[in-house]
Design a protein around this motif. Structure first.
Motif, PDB file in Angstrom:
ATOM      1  N   LYS A  96       0.839  -1.201   0.000  1.00 42.99           N
ATOM      2  CA  LYS A  96       0.000   0.000   0.000  1.00 42.99           C
ATOM      3  C   LYS A  96       0.870   1.246   0.000  1.00 42.99           C
ATOM      4  CE  LYS A  96      -4.417   1.074   0.041  1.00 42.99           C
ATOM      5  NZ  LYS A  96      -5.360   0.547  -0.984  1.00 42.99           N
ATOM      6  N   THR A  97       2.068   1.167   0.595  1.00 42.24           N
ATOM      7  CA  THR A  97       2.986   2.313   0.592  1.00 42.24           C
ATOM      8  C   THR A  97       3.590   2.553  -0.789  1.00 42.24           C
ATOM      9  OG1 THR A  97       4.911   0.954   1.211  1.00 42.24           O
ATOM     10  CG2 THR A  97       3.586   1.868   3.012  1.00 42.24           C
ATOM     11  N   LEU A  98       3.438   1.568  -1.706  1.00 43.76           N
ATOM     12  CA  LEU A  98       3.952   1.707  -3.075  1.00 43.76           C
ATOM     13  C   LEU A  98       2.816   1.893  -4.085  1.00 43.76           C
ATOM     14  CD1 LEU A  98       6.755  -1.026  -3.071  1.00 43.76           C
ATOM     15  CD2 LEU A  98       7.098   1.425  -3.475  1.00 43.76           C
ATOM     16  N   HIS A 132       1.698   4.444  -5.335  1.00 47.07           N
ATOM     17  CA  HIS A 132       1.980   5.487  -6.333  1.00 47.07           C
ATOM     18  C   HIS A 132       2.868   4.983  -7.470  1.00 47.07           C
ATOM     19  CE1 HIS A 132       5.216   5.467  -3.393  1.00 47.07           C
ATOM     20  NE2 HIS A 132       5.994   6.067  -4.267  1.00 47.07           N
ATOM     21  N   VAL A 133       3.337   3.732  -7.353  1.00 47.80           N
ATOM     22  CA  VAL A 133       4.148   3.110  -8.416  1.00 47.80           C
ATOM     23  C   VAL A 133       3.271   2.098  -9.151  1.00 47.80           C
ATOM     24  CG1 VAL A 133       6.228   1.787  -8.941  1.00 47.80           C
ATOM     25  CG2 VAL A 133       6.214   3.383  -7.006  1.00 47.80           C
ATOM     26  N   PRO A 134       3.226   2.123 -10.500  1.00 46.94           N
ATOM     27  CA  PRO A 134       2.399   1.163 -11.238  1.00 46.94           C
ATOM     28  C   PRO A 134       2.735  -0.284 -10.880  1.00 46.94           C
ATOM     29  CG  PRO A 134       3.216   2.866 -12.717  1.00 46.94           C
ATOM     30  CD  PRO A 134       3.920   3.069 -11.406  1.00 46.94           C
ATOM     31  N   ALA A 135       1.712  -1.133 -10.851  1.00 43.05           N
ATOM     32  CA  ALA A 135       1.884  -2.530 -10.427  1.00 43.05           C
ATOM     33  C   ALA A 135       2.907  -3.267 -11.278  1.00 43.05           C
ATOM     34  CB  ALA A 135       0.541  -3.253 -10.474  1.00 43.05           C
ATOM     35  N   HIS A 136       2.921  -3.002 -12.606  1.00 39.35           N
ATOM     36  CA  HIS A 136       3.860  -3.734 -13.466  1.00 39.35           C
ATOM     37  C   HIS A 136       5.312  -3.369 -13.152  1.00 39.35           C
ATOM     38  CE1 HIS A 136       2.758  -0.018 -15.705  1.00 39.35           C
ATOM     39  NE2 HIS A 136       4.053   0.028 -15.961  1.00 39.35           N
ATOM     40  N   GLU A 137       5.564  -2.121 -12.744  1.00 37.05           N
ATOM     41  CA  GLU A 137       6.932  -1.746 -12.397  1.00 37.05           C
ATOM     42  C   GLU A 137       7.345  -2.368 -11.066  1.00 37.05           C
ATOM     43  OE1 GLU A 137       9.880   2.152 -11.903  1.00 37.05           O
ATOM     44  OE2 GLU A 137       7.796   2.418 -12.582  1.00 37.05           O
ATOM     45  N   VAL A 138       6.403  -2.428 -10.130  1.00 34.94           N
ATOM     46  CA  VAL A 138       6.689  -3.064  -8.839  1.00 34.94           C
ATOM     47  C   VAL A 138       7.058  -4.532  -9.046  1.00 34.94           C
ATOM     48  CG1 VAL A 138       5.735  -3.714  -6.589  1.00 34.94           C
ATOM     49  CG2 VAL A 138       5.180  -1.486  -7.569  1.00 34.94           C
ATOM     50  N   ILE A 139       6.328  -5.217  -9.946  1.00 37.79           N
ATOM     51  CA  ILE A 139       6.598  -6.630 -10.217  1.00 37.79           C
ATOM     52  C   ILE A 139       8.011  -6.825 -10.759  1.00 37.79           C
ATOM     53  CG2 ILE A 139       5.984  -8.572 -11.713  1.00 37.79           C
ATOM     54  CD1 ILE A 139       4.127  -8.113  -9.360  1.00 37.79           C
ATOM     55  N   ILE A 140       8.420  -5.959 -11.692  1.00 41.40           N
ATOM     56  CA  ILE A 140       9.762  -6.084 -12.264  1.00 41.40           C
ATOM     57  C   ILE A 140      10.824  -5.909 -11.183  1.00 41.40           C
ATOM     58  CG2 ILE A 140      11.389  -5.165 -13.953  1.00 41.40           C
ATOM     59  CD1 ILE A 140       8.947  -6.600 -15.143  1.00 41.40           C
ATOM     60  N   HIS A 141      10.626  -4.943 -10.304  1.00 41.54           N
ATOM     61  CA  HIS A 141      11.591  -4.747  -9.213  1.00 41.54           C
ATOM     62  C   HIS A 141      11.598  -5.939  -8.257  1.00 41.54           C
ATOM     63  CE1 HIS A 141      13.255  -0.759  -9.920  1.00 41.54           C
ATOM     64  NE2 HIS A 141      12.072  -0.390 -10.368  1.00 41.54           N
ATOM     65  N   ARG A 142      10.420  -6.527  -8.030  1.00 41.58           N
ATOM     66  CA  ARG A 142      10.368  -7.731  -7.193  1.00 41.58           C
ATOM     67  C   ARG A 142      11.256  -8.810  -7.786  1.00 41.58           C
ATOM     68  NH1 ARG A 142       4.440  -9.588  -5.133  1.00 41.58           N
ATOM     69  NH2 ARG A 142       5.778 -10.948  -3.902  1.00 41.58           N
ATOM     70  N   ILE A 143      11.195  -8.984  -9.093  1.00 39.89           N
ATOM     71  CA  ILE A 143      11.959 -10.029  -9.770  1.00 39.89           C
ATOM     72  C   ILE A 143      13.463  -9.748  -9.698  1.00 39.89           C
ATOM     73  CG2 ILE A 143      12.456 -11.039 -12.033  1.00 39.89           C
ATOM     74  CD1 ILE A 143       9.412 -10.545 -12.655  1.00 39.89           C
ATOM     75  N   VAL A 144      13.859  -8.538 -10.086  1.00 39.35           N
ATOM     76  CA  VAL A 144      15.288  -8.194 -10.171  1.00 39.35           C
ATOM     77  C   VAL A 144      15.942  -8.235  -8.797  1.00 39.35           C
ATOM     78  CG1 VAL A 144      16.929  -6.379 -10.756  1.00 39.35           C
ATOM     79  CG2 VAL A 144      14.996  -6.846 -12.280  1.00 39.35           C
ATOM     80  N   TRP A 145      15.344  -7.562  -7.805  1.00 41.43           N
ATOM     81  CA  TRP A 145      15.961  -7.496  -6.477  1.00 41.43           C
ATOM     82  C   TRP A 145      15.895  -8.835  -5.755  1.00 41.43           C
ATOM     83  CZ3 TRP A 145      19.102  -3.692  -6.158  1.00 41.43           C
ATOM     84  CH2 TRP A 145      18.818  -2.469  -6.772  1.00 41.43           C
ATOM     85  N   TRP A 184       1.616 -12.411  -8.472  1.00 40.56           N
ATOM     86  CA  TRP A 184       2.116 -11.161  -7.882  1.00 40.56           C
ATOM     87  C   TRP A 184       1.416  -9.950  -8.498  1.00 40.56           C
ATOM     88  CZ3 TRP A 184       8.081 -12.296  -8.453  1.00 40.56           C
ATOM     89  CH2 TRP A 184       8.450 -13.278  -7.528  1.00 40.56           C
ATOM     90  N   PHE A 185       1.334  -9.947  -9.827  1.00 40.23           N
ATOM     91  CA  PHE A 185       0.754  -8.790 -10.510  1.00 40.23           C
ATOM     92  C   PHE A 185      -0.713  -8.596 -10.135  1.00 40.23           C
ATOM     93  CE2 PHE A 185      -1.683  -6.988 -14.015  1.00 40.23           C
ATOM     94  CZ  PHE A 185      -1.050  -5.762 -14.149  1.00 40.23           C
ATOM     95  N   ILE A 186      -1.491  -9.675 -10.163  1.00 34.65           N
ATOM     96  CA  ILE A 186      -2.918  -9.580  -9.835  1.00 34.65           C
ATOM     97  C   ILE A 186      -3.099  -9.101  -8.396  1.00 34.65           C
ATOM     98  CG2 ILE A 186      -5.064 -10.895  -9.609  1.00 34.65           C
ATOM     99  CD1 ILE A 186      -3.844 -12.826 -11.746  1.00 34.65           C
ATOM    100  N   PHE A 187      -2.273  -9.607  -7.495  1.00 31.98           N
ATOM    101  CA  PHE A 187      -2.377  -9.240  -6.081  1.00 31.98           C
ATOM    102  C   PHE A 187      -2.081  -7.753  -5.869  1.00 31.98           C
ATOM    103  CE2 PHE A 187      -0.252  -9.207  -1.779  1.00 31.98           C
ATOM    104  CZ  PHE A 187      -1.427  -9.319  -1.059  1.00 31.98           C
ATOM    105  N   ILE A 188      -0.986  -7.275  -6.442  1.00 36.02           N
ATOM    106  CA  ILE A 188      -0.620  -5.869  -6.264  1.00 36.02           C
ATOM    107  C   ILE A 188      -1.640  -4.954  -6.951  1.00 36.02           C
ATOM    108  CG2 ILE A 188       1.135  -4.117  -6.798  1.00 36.02           C
ATOM    109  CD1 ILE A 188       3.228  -6.315  -6.434  1.00 36.02           C
ATOM    110  N   TRP A 189      -2.121  -5.376  -8.117  1.00 38.48           N
ATOM    111  CA  TRP A 189      -3.153  -4.601  -8.818  1.00 38.48           C
ATOM    112  C   TRP A 189      -4.410  -4.493  -7.962  1.00 38.48           C
ATOM    113  CZ3 TRP A 189      -8.131  -5.567 -10.468  1.00 38.48           C
ATOM    114  CH2 TRP A 189      -8.673  -4.653 -11.369  1.00 38.48           C
ATOM    115  N   ALA A 190      -4.792  -5.596  -7.295  1.00 40.63           N
ATOM    116  CA  ALA A 190      -5.976  -5.589  -6.437  1.00 40.63           C
ATOM    117  C   ALA A 190      -5.793  -4.636  -5.250  1.00 40.63           C
ATOM    118  CB  ALA A 190      -6.270  -7.005  -5.940  1.00 40.63           C
ATOM    119  N   ILE A 191      -4.598  -4.612  -4.663  1.00 48.79           N
ATOM    120  CA  ILE A 191      -4.331  -3.696  -3.546  1.00 48.79           C
ATOM    121  C   ILE A 191      -4.418  -2.250  -4.020  1.00 48.79           C
ATOM    122  CG2 ILE A 191      -2.583  -2.905  -1.892  1.00 48.79           C
ATOM    123  CD1 ILE A 191      -1.548  -5.802  -1.834  1.00 48.79           C
TER     124      ILE A 191
END
Length: 304
Positions: free
Chosen positions: A42-44, A46-59, A101-108
């Motif tokens: 929820k603190t993220l 303001h960042v699009p869900a698809h970008e958050v997913i990519i960072h989840r993968i890389v980091w 991951w994507f569906i979950f973050i999009w739902a939040i």
């Protein structure tokens, strides 16, 4: 000779009990973390869900590689890329978990945590059915009753709303299939997760470069807190998944299905009391069906 055999049997039973307790602790911890993780994402928002997913993968990959190395699993990691069969299935699990991951973050982000929690309530139902279909796991009578009551709750909600809860179903089926495939794969949990993130990393990095080039990237362009939170997605991603994969290897899929109620219960409470999402009467009735099923399932497990 008889004493020796009895000693061996006792040793085997002790090892089984130890494995079960380890699996219970790891599986339970994974779902507790997942239950509270909406607070983090929820603190993220303001960042699009698809970008958050990519960072989840890389980091996550950056976090996992030292884990694989210090566990002495580097050869096992490289061996996967020489086995077409293992690589094929891990590519499938990678796509499943990334979709989840994507569906979950999009739902939040879209204030649909109640529907997401319903999806993870349905997930054990899917896990039980998959266990019956592919692993020949059998349910006792009360467990079968619990599954039918949970299914009735889902069908009631679908009927009252006039449309199928696709977000809930997609979350349930993607994670249920992920758990099934990982249980069938005889591979170290850290190695498997590292391979999953590795095969997704290359297209992910390409996409991050695209975001940077088009000026739409959030990383290094918002504030330092956002950057740290995006990097921290590695921890909230890798740690519970590692715990989950350890639990899956030591427990029946039906037991994993039971533990999965911990996560959505916490999500439901967060949605209603923290995020103040609207809870309709029909949603509440559906949840009562599912909670009743959970109580029956739990009582049967305790009795057994």
């Amino acid at each position: 000779m008889l004493v020796k055999k009895c000693g061996n049997v006792q040793l085997i039973n002790n090892n089984k009990k130890k494995n079960s307790l380890t699996g219970l602790f790891c599986g339970g911890s994974a779902f507790l973390i997942w239950g509270f993780v909406p607070l983090y994402y929820k603190t993220l928002s303001h960042v699009p869900a698809h970008e958050v997913i990519i960072h989840r993968i890389v980091w996550s990959l950056i976090f996992l590689m030292p884990v694989v190395f210090f566990q002495g699993q580097w050869r096992a990691f490289t061996a996967v890329f020489r086995s077409f069969e293992q690589l094929k299935w891990l590519l499938c699990t990678a796509l499943l978990v990334a979709s989840n991951w994507f569906i979950f973050i999009w739902a939040i982000d879209n204030d649909m945590l109640i529907q997401a929690s319903l999806g993870y309530y349905i997930n054990p139902l899917i896990s039980v059915l998959l266990g019956m279909l592919f692993l020949q796991e059998r349910l006792r009578k009360l467990q079968s009753v619990a599954v039918l009551i949970a299914a009735a709750g889902v069908f009631y909600l679908t009927y009252r709303y006039g449309s199928f809860p696709f977000v809930s179903f997609l979350l349930a089926i993607t994670f249920g299939l992920y758990g099934l495939m990982r249980k069938k794969l005889a591979i170290n949990s850290a190695v498997g997760l590292a391979v999953e993130t590795f095969v997704l990393m290359i297209p992910g990095i390409i996409y991050l470069f695209y975001l940077e080039k088009t000026g739409t990237a959030a990383f290094c362009h918002v504030d330092r807190v956002t950057d740290l939170l995006l990097i921290g997605t590695a921890l909230v991603t890798a740690i519970p998944l590692l715990l989950f994969n350890i639990g899956v290897g030591r427990l029946k899929l039906a037991t994993i299905g039971f533990l999965q109620y911990l996560g959505p219960s916490l999500m439901f409470l967060l949605a209603v009391f923290v995020f103040e999402e609207t809870l309709s009467v029909h949603q509440l009735i559906s949840f009562i069906f599912i909670w009743t099923a959970l109580a029956i399932y739990a009582l049967d497990s305790i009795r057994t």
